[in-house]
Scaffold this active site. Sequence first.
Site, mmCIF file in Angstrom:
data_model
loop_
_atom_site.group_PDB
_atom_site.id
_atom_site.type_symbol
_atom_site.label_atom_id
_atom_site.label_comp_id
_atom_site.label_asym_id
_atom_site.label_seq_id
_atom_site.Cartn_x
_atom_site.Cartn_y
_atom_site.Cartn_z
ATOM 1 N N LYS A 82 45.328 55.534 34.467
ATOM 2 C CA LYS A 82 44.399 54.962 33.243
ATOM 3 C C LYS A 82 45.177 54.980 31.924
ATOM 4 O O LYS A 82 46.042 55.936 31.935
ATOM 5 C CB LYS A 82 43.148 55.644 33.337
ATOM 6 C CG LYS A 82 41.952 55.401 32.586
ATOM 7 C CD LYS A 82 40.734 56.039 32.981
ATOM 8 C CE LYS A 82 39.468 55.889 32.415
ATOM 9 N NZ LYS A 82 39.497 54.756 31.467
ATOM 10 N N LEU A 90 38.939 52.544 26.446
ATOM 11 C CA LEU A 90 39.887 53.376 26.517
ATOM 12 C C LEU A 90 39.659 54.841 26.657
ATOM 13 O O LEU A 90 40.510 55.795 26.276
ATOM 14 C CB LEU A 90 41.072 53.108 25.569
ATOM 15 C CG LEU A 90 41.750 51.623 25.314
ATOM 16 C CD1 LEU A 90 42.674 51.585 24.146
ATOM 17 C CD2 LEU A 90 42.400 51.185 26.462
ATOM 18 N N CYS A 119 45.095 46.170 22.568
ATOM 19 C CA CYS A 119 44.365 46.725 21.451
ATOM 20 C C CYS A 119 44.334 46.355 20.272
ATOM 21 O O CYS A 119 45.264 45.797 19.728
ATOM 22 C CB CYS A 119 45.016 48.216 21.604
ATOM 23 S SG CYS A 119 45.388 48.953 23.238
#
Length: 312
Positions: free
Chosen positions: A47, A75, A133
């Site tokens: 992750k 996130l 991002c």
Amino acid sequence: MMKNPLAVSIPGLTLKNPIIPASGCFGFGEEYANYYDLDQLGSIMIKATTPQARYGNPTPRVAETPSGMLNAIGLQNPGLEVVMQEKLPKLEKYPNLPIIANVAGACEEDYVAVCAKIGQAPNVKAIELNISCPNVKHGGIAFGTDPEVAFQLTQAVKKVASVPIYVKLSPNVTDIVPIAQAIEAGGADGFSMINTLLGMRIDLKTRKPILANQTGGLSGPAIKPVAIRLIRQVASVSQLPIIGMGGVQTVDDVLEMFMAGASAVGVGTANFTDPYICPKLIDGLPKRMEELGIESLEQLIKEVREGQQNAR
């Protein structure tokens, strides 16, 4: 001794097979360890990790779509320190499982801080750089949509990272080629692609987006043709290895990724519908390769890349 037909080698990663659970769909591995021995896998992409813990977006965060799903997790992760001290050590009991750490951030300094440290973990053999991002210092535009910004970010993390860097390419761009070329010029060791496509669903009763974040990332079988096209495009202009992903759920999908130009394959959303999907793909590959006259994946990679070079 017979050569393993599924083995592939790319920078930092000597893989016994090409099947890699994709970041965000496999947690930190421990969740799936109850189902099967993780040592069977080629690698795992853990992750996303950011410098500090993130709680993610408000709920609802997921919405079903035909042949896929939308997610806007945001996130969520426990932060670098917890990942280094708790999550990665738990995976050290799998000696044949190289880890790919996924790194995200809100500014260049975030990426540099995580990349400088996370590669020091003994089982982290490569870093996947999530450049989809939003860049908070530049009006929230994603790092991966501007070639110059992508170049600078890649260059900055390469200076501090002790393991190879695979940059995750976003499909949400007009032309992926100049971005891939800028990232290669910045010193990347490879690409992973594709990240999710931006999408939205609306609730007919409330007339508002289903996701609290409004938009989310579309993944699953619906995006596979887009992934195949973009992998082929990037492979035709760059010799860097590609970890292909986007809608993989069958053995044929895996081989199609290779024929587009991939050197390994990430499996994402399919893990949610079938927790055993990765071992099933590993088990099914040899028979299908034999049927198609494919001696080994290394040979297939070579033939596909040579064919693409000759077509230029």
